[in-house]
Design a protein around this motif. Structure first.
Motif, mmCIF file in Angstrom:
data_model
loop_
_atom_site.group_PDB
_atom_site.id
_atom_site.type_symbol
_atom_site.label_atom_id
_atom_site.label_comp_id
_atom_site.label_asym_id
_atom_site.label_seq_id
_atom_site.Cartn_x
_atom_site.Cartn_y
_atom_site.Cartn_z
ATOM 1 N N LEU A 1 -4.124 12.729 2.178
ATOM 2 C CA LEU A 1 -4.363 14.039 1.562
ATOM 3 C C LEU A 1 -3.133 14.901 1.816
ATOM 4 O O LEU A 1 -2.809 15.219 2.955
ATOM 5 C CB LEU A 1 -5.608 14.686 2.162
ATOM 6 N N ARG A 2 -2.457 15.235 0.743
ATOM 7 C CA ARG A 2 -1.180 15.945 0.855
ATOM 8 C C ARG A 2 -1.287 17.303 0.172
ATOM 9 O O ARG A 2 -1.696 17.384 -0.992
ATOM 10 C CB ARG A 2 -0.069 15.117 0.206
ATOM 11 N N GLY A 3 -0.932 18.398 0.892
ATOM 12 C CA GLY A 3 -1.006 19.725 0.303
ATOM 13 C C GLY A 3 0.246 20.541 0.571
ATOM 14 O O GLY A 3 0.806 20.490 1.674
ATOM 15 N N TYR B 1 2.621 32.009 -5.571
ATOM 16 C CA TYR B 1 2.477 30.941 -4.585
ATOM 17 C C TYR B 1 1.452 29.939 -5.102
ATOM 18 O O TYR B 1 0.247 30.186 -5.077
ATOM 19 C CB TYR B 1 2.115 31.534 -3.217
ATOM 20 N N ARG B 2 1.991 28.827 -5.567
ATOM 21 C CA ARG B 2 1.206 27.831 -6.293
ATOM 22 C C ARG B 2 0.813 26.688 -5.359
ATOM 23 O O ARG B 2 1.669 26.002 -4.790
ATOM 24 C CB ARG B 2 2.058 27.287 -7.447
ATOM 25 N N THR B 3 -0.485 26.486 -5.181
ATOM 26 C CA THR B 3 -0.980 25.426 -4.303
ATOM 27 C C THR B 3 -1.019 24.106 -5.054
ATOM 28 O O THR B 3 -1.572 24.016 -6.158
ATOM 29 C CB THR B 3 -2.388 25.772 -3.782
ATOM 30 N N THR C 1 3.969 23.272 3.869
ATOM 31 C CA THR C 1 2.961 22.220 3.999
ATOM 32 C C THR C 1 1.646 22.796 4.524
ATOM 33 O O THR C 1 1.625 23.593 5.457
ATOM 34 C CB THR C 1 3.447 21.125 4.964
ATOM 35 N N VAL C 2 0.541 22.400 3.889
ATOM 36 C CA VAL C 2 -0.794 22.731 4.383
ATOM 37 C C VAL C 2 -1.539 21.421 4.661
ATOM 38 O O VAL C 2 -1.180 20.363 4.141
ATOM 39 C CB VAL C 2 -1.577 23.598 3.384
ATOM 40 N N LEU C 3 -2.540 21.466 5.499
ATOM 41 C CA LEU C 3 -3.299 20.269 5.921
ATOM 42 C C LEU C 3 -2.390 19.175 6.474
ATOM 43 O O LEU C 3 -2.509 18.002 6.093
ATOM 44 C CB LEU C 3 -4.110 19.706 4.742
#
Length: 491
Positions: A107-109, A445-447, A97-99
């Motif tokens: 906002l989901r990353g 590594y796919r964002t 998980t980012v952000l």
């Protein structure tokens, strides 16, 4: 299981094999953790079910190769790394998980480790099983399909691997290819999603060049002249004995073998005496000794002998540690006696060429700085060795030299941790594997970011630009400048 592909009899089947694996990869999608582990287990079973046959094949390829050495270095040496990889597959697969603070606002990353697709592996001859199985296990852990090109220098081992593979894998999962240098060149030029090569820097450069035509990313596991520094504070007897023994593993045909040793000038003769005694104790006989590994073929036999004779002709002192009444080197058995070289200078070929045989160069030094300057002016090796305490000199050596890894007081100590990455730098290689580094090497590594916000964030970059955007940009720049200047003033 389907029959293995044979590019030697049917040119073009290499391309067909890649396409076959890619179609299966696309149709099936990324494999789950259970299937990845199952593929790793089948890979291990392929080797462990047939260990005796592999050991016999390698001994026949080399001429003489000790069974215990093959079992320890070739088979046992890969198990802990593969078991570590298998145990962590599910954990490494999880999206990161980012952000996280932005999630409640819409906002989901996430960053998803994604399989690349079809991975090509070109194996070497010095450890023809270990050094294809290890990267294949990492590629399977990352969810890929695998094609292996076995070394033509060890043809019996190559044919055995190719014959056995269909009993454990569908060709859509794993395909093993054999053949000569021409087949290897075609293999390197295939449109893989990643290409992994273990071998010499010279051939590695050709592999990278071939892969570049298709923009295929490569991992190159190469070698180099691994230096050893014996500290003035080292236990000289222990250091000399360990270094001499390490040089003889697999007949010196190991990419992490110590190559040239820097010894304090006043202790060189004592070092040589211990090394000589150690080697004599290890090998009271050589020609009839099944524990003494041969050079793998005549080309390598001639290359090693040629390096020694070139050094001798240019003034090097050659200490041949041969048993009494045995004439070595011996072309029939391809055995070369342990050899110590002194008074080596940079005009000799062995000063720059990786030895890859039972020959150890010993050089005197007065100041550590001189050794560091010598090493940093040359291509970075795969491993740098230090024998002595973990003191300020050792830390200076580590900080001011470049190498793939560093080992202190023991052979290949940098490879002991199963989780640690293994790889070179510069001319000794690009990229790394073992542990999570192997999983990462064969993953993308796919964002993935999604927004449920009522307003756009990035859309403000599109015209027309409102006064709010202009003023906000100016204020942000002003704050960034002040922050940077403040940091510079307080440094």
């Amino acid at each position: 299981m389907a029959a293995p592909f044979d590019d030697r009899r049917h040119p073009g089947t290499l391309t067909a094999a890649v396409e076959h694996q890619r179609r299966a990869f696309v149709a099936d999608g990324p494999p789950d953790a259970a299937l990845r582990r199952n593929r790793i287990d089948r890979l291990l079973a392929l080797v462990l079910d047939n260990t005796d046959d592999f050991v016999d094949a390698m001994a026949a390829d080399f001429g003489t190769r000790p069974r215990a050495g093959s079992l320890f270095a070739e088979i046992m040496g890969m198990l802990s790394v593969i078991e570590h990889t298998r145990a962590h597959v599910r954990q490494w697969m999880k999206p990161v998980t980012v952000l996280p603070v932005a999630r409640p606002f819409g906002l989901r990353g996430e960053v998803h480790p994604s399989p690349l697709g079809v991975v090509g592996i070109i194996g070497p001859w010095n450890f023809p099983v270990n050094l294809v199985i290890l990267p294949a296990a990492a590629a399977f852990a990352a969810g890929n399909r695998v094609m292996i090109k076995m070394s033509e220098v060890t043809p019996r081992t190559a044919e055995l691997m190719k014959t056995l593979a269909p009993a454990y894998f569908d060709p859509a999962e794993l395909t093993v290819v054999t053949g000569d240098a021409e087949v290897a060149a075609r293999f390197a030029a295939l449109p893989f999603d990643h290409l992994f090569f273990t071998g010499s820097p010279r051939v590695g450069a050709l592999v990278a060049q071939a892969a570049a035509a298709n923009l295929v990313p490569v991992t190159l596991e190469l070698g180099g002249k691994n230096p050893v520094v014996v500290s003035p504070h080292a236990d000289l007897h222990r250091a000399a004995a360990r270094i001499a023994a390490a040089r003889m593993i697999n007949g010196g045909q190991v990419c992490v073998c110590p190559d040239h040793v820097f010894v304090p000038a006043g202790r060189v003769e004592a070092f040589v005496a211990v090394a000589r005694d150690t080697l004599r104790g290890m090998f009271p006989s050589i020609l009839a000794n099944d524990d003494y590994c041969s050079a793998v073929d005549e080309a390598n036999f001639d290359r090693i002998v040629g390096l020694v004779e070139d050094a001798r002709a240019k003034g090097a002192r050659v200490e041949t540690v041969a048993p009494p009444h045995e004439v070595l080197p011996d072309r029939n058995t391809r055995k070369i006696a342990p050899t110590l070289l002194l008074d080596v200078d940079d005009s000799m070929h062995i000063a720059d060429e990786e030895t890859f045989g039972p020959v150890l160069t010993v050089r005197p030094y007065t100041e550590l700085r001189d050794v560091v300057d010598y090493l940093i002016a040359r291509p970075a090796p795969l491993v740098a060795y230090w024998f002595g305490p973990d003191d300020a000199d050792f830390r200076t050596f580590v900080c001011h030299t470049r190498s793939g890894g560093v080992a202190r007081n023991d052979f290949a100590a940098q490879m002991i941790p199963s989780a640690a990455p293994f790889g070179g730098v510069g001319r000794s290689g690009t990229g790394a594997y073992h542990g999570k580094a192997g999983f990462d090497a064969f993953s993308h590594y796919r964002t993935v970011v999604g927004s449920d916000l009522p307003v756009t964030i990035t859309g403000r970059a599109a015209p027309p630009f409102t006064p709010v955007t202009r003023i906000g940009t100016a204020l942000s720049l002003q704050l960034a400048r002040r922050r940077t200047r403040r940091r510079l003033r307080t440094r």
